[in-house]
Write an enzyme that holds these catalytic residues in place. Structure first.
Site, PDB file in Angstrom:
ATOM      1  N   ASP A  96     -17.922  12.049  -5.168  1.00 21.13           N
ATOM      2  CA  ASP A  96     -17.197  11.875  -3.919  1.00 21.13           C
ATOM      3  C   ASP A  96     -15.743  12.224  -4.154  1.00 21.13           C
ATOM      4  O   ASP A  96     -15.174  11.844  -5.172  1.00 21.13           O
ATOM      5  CB  ASP A  96     -17.304  10.413  -3.444  1.00 21.13           C
ATOM      6  CG  ASP A  96     -18.606  10.187  -2.710  1.00 21.13           C
ATOM      7  OD1 ASP A  96     -19.085  11.131  -2.058  1.00 21.13           O
ATOM      8  OD2 ASP A  96     -19.156   9.075  -2.813  1.00 21.13           O
TER       9      ASP A  96
ATOM     10  N   GLU B 194       0.995   5.706   1.492  1.00 21.32           N
ATOM     11  CA  GLU B 194       1.626   6.942   1.942  1.00 21.32           C
ATOM     12  C   GLU B 194       3.130   6.729   2.099  1.00 21.32           C
ATOM     13  O   GLU B 194       3.939   7.542   1.659  1.00 21.32           O
ATOM     14  CB  GLU B 194       1.030   7.410   3.289  1.00 21.32           C
ATOM     15  CG  GLU B 194      -0.373   7.949   3.204  1.00 21.32           C
ATOM     16  CD  GLU B 194      -1.449   6.873   3.273  1.00 21.32           C
ATOM     17  OE1 GLU B 194      -1.089   5.680   3.243  1.00 21.32           O
ATOM     18  OE2 GLU B 194      -2.640   7.217   3.319  1.00 21.32           O
TER      19      GLU B 194
ATOM     20  N   ALA C  66      -1.379   1.570  16.081  1.00 18.50           N
ATOM     21  CA  ALA C  66      -2.356   2.588  16.454  1.00 18.50           C
ATOM     22  C   ALA C  66      -1.935   3.293  17.735  1.00 18.50           C
ATOM     23  O   ALA C  66      -2.314   4.431  17.970  1.00 18.50           O
ATOM     24  CB  ALA C  66      -3.731   1.942  16.623  1.00 18.50           C
TER      25      ALA C  66
ATOM     26  N   SER D  98       6.180   5.145  12.667  1.00 15.66           N
ATOM     27  CA  SER D  98       6.903   3.977  12.181  1.00 15.66           C
ATOM     28  C   SER D  98       8.322   4.424  11.870  1.00 15.66           C
ATOM     29  O   SER D  98       8.596   5.622  11.809  1.00 15.66           O
ATOM     30  CB  SER D  98       6.227   3.404  10.935  1.00 15.66           C
ATOM     31  OG  SER D  98       6.253   4.344   9.891  1.00 15.66           O
TER      32      SER D  98
END
Lengths: 674, 612
Positions: free
Chosen positions: A301, A342, A374, A379
């Site tokens: 994966d 991130e 969401a 931000s």
């Protein structure tokens, strides 16, 4: 259960093993190992001859031969007992996870009753509250909770387990830290994964793998052949007027039959599973471990195995007229309060590339942080009226008044095309530039895949990304192939296709939708964090839930097989020197002119025979560490490995006993034993 | 070894190598029912007719069990056929043409032994050809097997190779098709040409009664005097009376020889037309006939390695197997030639020039090297034809043919038998060493599983069991022909001590290995020896072929595993060394004690001044 290795010389294992090696002399146990059974019968015959006397040779010689024949059997038993002992020690650690607890079982009418956890049956429902241990392997059907699984994984951070989805499985012996969950028990007592694993490492429930059976057949055939050789030798001696004593024939027989591998075979098998457990991987069977050695296609994966779980900032691409530093600073400010990986990676990149010190939040007392939601998909921070924002291009575009500079738009498109994630940075209405977030390939993987390629193992990356992204990452990681936009069905059909092409496939998986693929794969490693369905479908479970470990599993499988082959080769090659020691000794008295055949210049016929028998016995002891640790594995092509091992164990197997027997003969004579 | 020896060896190996590929390619056609050959215009109608007559559908293939059943039935019936002819040879029609020497019926035990021996491609001869077998028996009862047993062997090898090459398949070929095509397209055509070439060298081919020639120098001998009843006459002192006997004529063998000899060599049969076999001047008239006979022994076995490589689509593997065979062959020739050239020190002490080497039992026209070379070739293969007496070799020179047979005659080997024997070693080598590359062992994409190991082990086991078991029995029992003087049963050996033992060991090695050559000091034509040696030939053939066919069936059914850098390499020098090592370790270790008690002890005793 922390990955703990036991020293080979751990007295806690050695002392019980010594006792066990005598208990194992029981013929009912020995008969499972034909080579050692014949050795025991040989020892028994010489014992009877020793007691009844009348063999002509000195009693001291007969006694020593008899003792060493018994030692040969005991040493072989000791090897097995050592492996089992180490397995038991490993199992003890596993058992600690199986704390005996009380369980709150739900009656059909919804009321609770308290029962001991080992009374629970499959499909019982239990309620587990914060602070309680989960009483058995199961699946959460209601609720969500944080669970401390350190007993199993050694990882102290609690994990979230919740009903539905891929994080619903819980393991017996782990502890609920918060909330209440309703769990359906999925295994009867004694049948849980842990129970099966304990049985395997202790050796009790270990079934011979097909390869072990095949090897046992060959070793048995060799044993029968040498029985015929020795019996015919008695007759040939009569023709030639030489009376071979039964004791000497028994000694020669035991030396010639492959006692070295016969004595170490089961130890090698147990130790292989044991090594796997040390890596925190539980295998359902010894067969699965061997299959791992045969695997030549690895399905990996992308996320978590090849790349780090999250994307990271790789580059700042400022808009026209904006300096890179200005953009970096804005990006950093906008990310200060962003605790996602991130966000952190943006702060780090700014700091490392542009020397921008990561300011602490308390250095900016007037700042108002705007968290990511969401809805806004942005931000940032408001400092003294300046609104710094970073976020998805569409949202930032809207925030900045509906316009993106053409260069920025093209950067955004370019990054998307490469499979990365573009984040646009703006201060108030001014678009400053684009942050390039990309997948980070784990260090050292390319190198590792390269070694796999040399071993003939192909790596295929599985990803949900689009083909273009997948190709870029596949190239960077150095995998041989990839499956992009993969669905569970595609994964399954890929495995089938590879298998039809004659490949053996290994994969890892955790979700319920991985279960069919895990079952289809020759080696399916389920993550312990995964669902119960996934765990049931695979034939191994990784307690650490580290997909990269598949690679180590393959190496352990190969190591197990190499060790078995190496010691078989060594054992058979040893016979050359044993013949040179014993045959001249048996004939020297009748035919003195054959003295030149005694190439080792062994002092007397008695010392020669005794030395060969002693060598044959102690080589088992000397090789126990090798059998338990395994032959060092080197990631090379088959031809190179073969050449190397043939030299060490084949040619070495011919030469070493010449040296060993000569040395023992010198000691035997120095001590006046013969 | 002198330069003419080297030239001979280089020429031999060079030509063998040169014919391997073309003959191998031809074999691929012959062993494929749809294969087209240049002989089709002539032979195809005959082939079709044969299928029609025996009711075989050539397109239908069989699984291993049917293949084995057909092979066993065919062998049984043809063996009974030969037994019947030998028993009836004195009463069959056309006696004047086919039994001009008025030879009587062959005894029951000798008929059994001979029938078993020829059916199994052994051609062990407990009799002397010219003194026992009528022309009819030679041409029909024996020659049929020379063709059929060779064709069966090649068929079995082909079936095993098909098993290796195929995957997820049930069938391994059609026994009747293999038998027919190998006989019609391979053996018969080559033999017709070969026989004509042999006749050109001076070999006879006729139905004339035996000739008698006057000796230029009559031979005098002292023999026991016999009375009218055939009893020895004793003098007044109780000693046997001796009388002078003068021999002034010699019987010269005649008959249909060339037609027999061609297939005798090409089919690695080895059963001599005459007792002296290829040492007899008619049976091996010239150096060229000697060379061609040696070449024809190895021709098909060598080509079969090419067939193997071609069929499994790994020519490197075929050559690696060839190379392993060559290494073992070369080593054998070197050892045999060395010890034969070194001679017997005891004879040197008596004044024999050591430069002559050991010429006992050798034809002067062939000399040391050609005898050693022939002996090595005939025992590497399961031929058993001889151009010198192996019993007279020096102990270690004689050890070479003995060991060659005991290894299972896998050095090129008998037609078909050599390849399938070697492939058993390949399976064992791959199984043991294959583990060492870190995968469960696989051979050309097939996993080697318990069943396969069981079959391969069984083959090795049978070889040891039959050779050592029967030899042990013979060594401790007096089961040979009765001693003519004392009427006591003997062990049948002509020599005492380790050499006598070697004679027994050689006999059962040769019978089990289906070789047929002998340390001929052993008087084997006695009921017990005939029977046990006959049984040994049957064990050595059928107790091996059946598990080998089972192995072929098992391999054919398997799924194919893809090849990669992690795959066990079955070509190249490394594999060749591994294979040689396996043959020597697994094969030879079994026979070390027996060989030490025979030839090796004899060698040291000879150098200590004792000989037997």
């Amino acid at each position: 259960m922390a990955a703990k290795t036991h020293s080979i010389f751990d007295p806690a294992i050695i002392i019980p093993a010594i006792g066990a090696s005598f208990k194992k002399l029981n013929p009912a146990h020995m008969v499972g190992n034909p080579v050692m059974f014949v050795t025991e019968v040989g020892a028994l015959i010489t014992t009877v001859l020793l007691i009844t006397g009348g063999q002509g040779a000195s009693v001291g010689f007969l006694l020593q031969i008899t003792l060493w024949l018994w030692f040969t059997v005991v040493f072989a038993n000791f090897a097995e007992a050592m492996a089992e002992g180490r397995g038991k020690a490993q199992a003890e650690t596993l058992r600690k996870a199986k704390t005996e607890t009380k369980a709150n079982r739900l009656r059909d009418d919804g009321t609770l009753e308290e029962v001991p956890s080992n009374n629970l049956r499959k499909d019982d429902f239990v309620l587990v509250k914060a602070g309680e241990f989960i009483p058995g392997d199961g699946e959460i059907i209601e609720g969500a909770a944080t669970v401390d699984e350190s007993a199993i994984t050694g990882e102290s951070a609690p994990v979230v387990r919740e009903a539905g989805g891929d994080r619903s499985a819980v393991t017996g012996g782990t502890r609920v830290l918060s909330d209440v969950i309703k769990v359906r028990i999925t295994a009867n007592p004694g049948e849980t994964f842990l129970d099966r694993m304990i049985g395997l490492v202790e050796g009790a429930k270990r079934q011979k793998t097909p390869n072990e059976i095949a090897l046992t057949i060959l070793l048995s055939a060799l044993t029968i052949i040498f029985l015929i050789v020795l019996m015919s030798m008695k007759a040939f001696g009569i023709y030639n007027g030489v009376d071979f004593s039964i004791t000497v024939l028994a000694a020669l027989l035991v030396c010639l039959i492959p006692t070295t591998i016969g004595g170490l075979l089961s130890a090698i098998g147990i130790a292989g599973i044991d090594r796997l457990v040390q890596k925190n991987v539980l295998a359902m069977s010894g067969r699965a471990v061997e299959a791992a050695g045969d695997v030549d296609v690895l399905l990996l994966d992308k996320t978590g195995t090849i790349t780090l779980g999250n994307r990271q900032a790789a580059e700042f691409m400022p808009a026209p007229g904006v300096t890179r530093e200005a953009m970096a600073e804005a990006a950093q400010l906008a990310s200060l309060a962003d605790e996602t990986p991130e966000g952190r990676s943006i702060v780090v990149l700014a700091k490392e590339k542009y020397g921008l010190r990561g300011r602490e939040l308390n250095e900016l007392p007037h700042a108002t942080f705007v968290p990511f939601t969401a809805q806004t998909r942005m931000s940032g921070v408001d400092i003294n009226g300046t609104k710094y924002r970073k976020g998805a291009a569409e949202q930032v575009k809207a925030f900045a008044g509906g316009n993106l500079p053409a260069a920025v738009q093209s950067d955004v498109d370019k990054i998307s095309g490469l499979g990365g994630t573009p984040l646009v940075v703006a201060s108030n209405e001014k678009v400053l530039g684009t942050i390039y977030l990309k997948d980070i390939v784990k260090g050292g993987l390319a190198d590792r895949f390269e070694r796999f390629r040399a071993m003939g193992i192909r790596t295929i990356m599985i990803t949900g990304d689009n083909p273009r992204t997948a190709a870029a990452i596949a190239k960077e990681a150095g995998v041989d192939d990839f499956l992009a936009e993969a669905t569970p069905e595609q994964k399954l059909s890929l495995i089938r296709k590879e298998q039809e092409g004659g490949h053996l496939v290994a994969m890892t998986g955790d979700g319920t939708n991985d279960a069919p693929a895990l079952a289809q794969a020759d080696v399916g490693v389920a993550m312990n964090t995964g669902t119960q369905a996934a765990k049931e479908a695979g034939n191994m479970v990784d307690l650490d839930s580290n997909p990269t470990k598949l690679i180590e599993v393959v190496e352990i499988g190969k190591q197990l097989l190499i060790t078995r082959g190496a010691l078989t080769t060594f054992s058979i090659a040893n016979d050359v020197a044993k013949y040179f020691a014993i045959i001249p000794a048996m004939l020297l008295r009748s035919f003195p002119s054959i003295a030149p055949l005694n190439v080792m210049k062994l002092v007397s016929p008695e010392s020669a025979i005794l030395s060969a028998v002693i060598f044959n016995a102690i080589i088992i002891i000397l090789l126990i560490p090798l059998a338990l640790r395994g032959v060092k594995f080197r990631p090379l092509g088959a031809a190179k490995i073969l050449q190397r091992n043939l030299l060490i164990y084949g040619v070495g197997g011919v030469i070493i006993p010449f040296i060993g027997i000569k040395a023992i003969d010198m000691v035997v004579n120095a001590l006046h034993l013969a | 070894m002198n330069s003419s020896g080297w030239i001979q060896l280089i020429l031999y190996v060079g030509i063998l190598l040169a014919i391997t590929k073309p003959l191998g390619l031809y074999l691929c056609k012959v062993l494929d029912v749809d294969g087209q050959t240049f002989l089709d215009p002539v032979v195809k109608p005959l082939e079709r007719l044969t299928y029609k007559l025996i009711g075989v559908d050539p397109k239908e293939e069989h699984d291993w069990k049917r293949y084995a059943t057909a092979m066993l039935l065919f062998s049984l019936v043809s063996m009974l056929f030969t037994y019947a002819i030998l028993r009836l040879q004195a009463v069959l029609p056309f006696q004047s043409l086919f039994n001009s020497q008025k030879l009587s019926a062959v005894s029951e035990h000798l008929s059994f032994n001979t029938a078993a021996s020829f059916t199994t491609n052994t051609n062990w001869q407990s009799y002397s050809g010219e003194g026992t077998m009528s022309y009819f028996s030679q041409m029909v009862a024996l020659a049929i097997h020379n063709f059929a047993s060779a064709a069966v062997g090649i068929g079995i090898a082909a079936a095993l190779v098909r098993g290796i090459a195929r995957h997820t398949a049930k069938t391994i070929g059609n026994f009747w098709v293999d038998l027919t095509r190998v006989t019609y397209y391979l053996l018969l055509p080559i033999c017709i040409v070969f026989a004509v070439v042999l006749v050109s060298q001076g070999m006879i081919q006729n139905f004339k009664p035996f000739d008698t020639a006057a000796l230029t120098e009559p031979v005098h001998a002292q023999v026991e005097k016999k009375n009218d009843k055939g009893e020895t006459v004793k003098g007044s002192d109780g000693k046997t009376v001796m009388e002078d006997q003068v021999t002034d004529t010699q019987t010269i063998v005649q008959g249909p020889m060339a037609s027999q000899i061609a297939i005798k060599m090409l089919g690695t049969n080895g059963g001599g037309y005459t007792n002296a076999n290829a040492a007899q001047p008619f049976e091996n008239p010239t150096p060229l006939s000697n060379f061609l006979q040696m070449l024809s022994i190895f021709a098909i076995p060598s080509a079969l390695t090419y067939f193997l490589g071609r069929t499994v689509k790994n020519q490197g593997h075929g050559w690696a197997v060839w190379a392993a065979m060559f290494v073992l062959f070369f080593a054998g020739v070197m050892v045999a030639a060395h010890y034969e050239a070194a001679g017997n020190p005891n004879l040197t002490a008596l004044g024999v020039d050591p430069a002559d080497g050991n010429m006992e039992g050798k034809e002067v026209r062939f000399g040391i090297f050609n005898s050693a070379l022939f002996a090595t070739i005939t025992t590497d293969a399961s031929c058993g034809a001889v151009n010198s007496m192996h019993d007279s070799f020096t102990p270690l020179g004689g050890l070479v043919p003995l060991l060659n047979i005991q290894l299972g005659e896998v050095v090129f080997g008998g037609v078909g038998a050599g390849l399938y024997g070697m492939l058993i070693y390949v399976i064992i080598a791959v199984f043991i060493a294959g583990l060492m590359v870190g995968r469960t062992p696989e051979y050309l994409g097939k996993k080697i599983e318990p069943k396969d190991v069981k079959m391969a082990s069984f083959v090795i086991l049978i070889l040891a069991f039959s050779i050592l078991g029967f030899s042990a029995w013979a060594s401790v029992s007096k089961m040979g022909a009765p001693d003519p003087l004392t009427n006591q049963l003997t062990d049948g050996t002509n020599n005492s001590g380790p050499h006598g033992f070697s004679e027994i060991l050689y006999a059962y090695s040769s019978a089990t290995g289906n070789n047929g050559s002998a340390f001929a000091g052993l008087t084997a034509n006695a009921p017990w020896y005939d029977t046990t040696l006959g049984l040994a030939t049957l064990f050595g053939r059928f107790a091996m072929i059946v598990p080998i066919l089972a192995l072929a069936g098992s391999l054919a059914r398997k799924k194919l595993i893809a090849e990669s850098a992690g795959t066990f390499p079955v070509s190249g020098p490394l594999f060749t060394s591994l294979l040689v090592g396996t043959v020597l370790l697994v094969g030879a270790l079994t026979f070390v004690p027996a060989l030490v008690l025979g030839p090796v002890v004899e060698h040291f005793l000879m150098h200590a001044g004792n000989w037997f």
